[in-house]
Design an enzyme around this catalytic site. Structure first.
Site, PDB file in Angstrom:
ATOM      1  N   TYR A  53       7.940  -3.436  -4.963  1.00 42.51           N
ATOM      2  CA  TYR A  53       8.780  -2.303  -4.554  1.00 42.51           C
ATOM      3  C   TYR A  53      10.237  -2.693  -4.753  1.00 42.51           C
ATOM      4  O   TYR A  53      10.625  -3.846  -4.542  1.00 42.51           O
ATOM      5  CB  TYR A  53       8.539  -1.957  -3.089  1.00 42.51           C
ATOM      6  CG  TYR A  53       7.109  -1.541  -2.768  1.00 42.51           C
ATOM      7  CD1 TYR A  53       6.461  -0.557  -3.496  1.00 42.51           C
ATOM      8  CD2 TYR A  53       6.423  -2.138  -1.712  1.00 42.51           C
ATOM      9  CE1 TYR A  53       5.161  -0.167  -3.187  1.00 42.51           C
ATOM     10  CE2 TYR A  53       5.120  -1.752  -1.395  1.00 42.51           C
ATOM     11  CZ  TYR A  53       4.502  -0.766  -2.132  1.00 42.51           C
ATOM     12  OH  TYR A  53       3.216  -0.391  -1.824  1.00 42.51           O
ATOM     13  N   PHE A 108       1.496  -4.221  -3.130  1.00 44.48           N
ATOM     14  CA  PHE A 108       1.285  -2.968  -2.410  1.00 44.48           C
ATOM     15  C   PHE A 108       1.658  -3.031  -0.927  1.00 44.48           C
ATOM     16  O   PHE A 108       1.788  -2.006  -0.273  1.00 44.48           O
ATOM     17  CB  PHE A 108      -0.170  -2.471  -2.533  1.00 44.48           C
ATOM     18  CG  PHE A 108      -0.563  -2.097  -3.934  1.00 44.48           C
ATOM     19  CD1 PHE A 108      -0.086  -0.934  -4.511  1.00 44.48           C
ATOM     20  CD2 PHE A 108      -1.420  -2.901  -4.669  1.00 44.48           C
ATOM     21  CE1 PHE A 108      -0.443  -0.581  -5.809  1.00 44.48           C
ATOM     22  CE2 PHE A 108      -1.783  -2.567  -5.962  1.00 44.48           C
ATOM     23  CZ  PHE A 108      -1.291  -1.391  -6.536  1.00 44.48           C
TER      24      PHE A 108
END
Length: 243
Positions: free
Chosen positions: A92, A103
């Protein structure tokens, strides 16, 4: 190596692989099971070059995950304990999101859309708890690997050409070679390209569309990978994961 020389080599692409054989990479894998199994790769000039590029990027601006979390997946899941591999693309790229596990985000942070869909499928499939921090998975042998392990803030894919995939492809090969029975979950076209690195005769390869909101309804929801993974492990005499 002097900072000036390091920056010059990176800026003008004048990296000499012969020279890099004698340069210690700033990247360090602390878990002994991984450092030993990957020793052959971490002695190559590509590893030193990758480390120099990563260090330069972190020195120059904001990158994720934090340096201390970079090899968190390796720290929590020793090679000999890997039961399941889930492959992401890159971390991210927003503040307080990436934590070194593909994740996953830290407890108390908002789940990103793909993670929300993963947790929904877990709940529908096996009734697992919707924890956004996937550390408890990692501690049970779920290896959460991003193929590209770093990213510049707000620039997804910005480190895609650093050479991370040479390393993470070798990680996947190492798992396939050293572990007897592993479940590989390949979500989306990007992850599914890694299938060629896996010995499908001894491992279980599960494929589905990516859990992104753009594709989750095209077959990720209802794929039942989590129950399939546990069934495979139990047939092989390996304890199931408590999702």
């Amino acid at each position: 190596m002097l900072d000036f020389a390091r920056q010059a080599l990176l800026r003008w692409g004048a990296v000499s692989y012969a020279y890099l054989y004698f340069v210690k990479s700033p990247l360090s894998i602390n878990n002994p099971s991984w450092s030993e199994a990957l020793h052959h790769f971490t002695q190559l000039p590509q590893w030193s070059e990758l480390g120099m590029r990563v260090e330069e990027s972190y020195d120059r601006g904001v990158c994720y995950p934090p340096k201390a979390d970079l090899f968190r997946a390796f720290d929590f899941t020793p090679l000999q304990e890997v039961r399941i591999v889930i492959i992401g693309q890159d971390p991210y790229h927003g503040p307080a999101q990436a934590n070194g596990l593909a994740f996953s985000v830290h407890a108390g942070q908002k789940a990103q859309p793909s993670l929300r869909n993963i947790l929904k499928e877990v709940w529908d499939d096996v009734g697992g708890m919707p924890w956004v921090d996937l550390t408890r998975w990692a501690e049970q042998g779920v290896f959460l690997l991003n193929a590209v392990m770093t990213v510049e803030e707000k620039k997804p894919g910005s480190h895609a050409k650093f050479g991370w995939e040479r390393f993470t492809d070798e990680v996947i090969r190492t798992i396939s070679t050293h572990q007897p029975h592993v479940v590989f979950m390949l979500w989306g076209n990007y992850a599914q390209k890694k299938e060629a690195l896996i010995d499908a005769e001894k491992h279980l390869v599960l494929k589905a569309p990516h859990p992104s909101p753009l594709s989750a309804y095209q077959g990720f929801f209802g794929c039942k990978h989590f129950s399939q993974a546990n069934s495979f492990l139990e047939r092989k005499g390996i304890s199931a994961v408590k999702w």
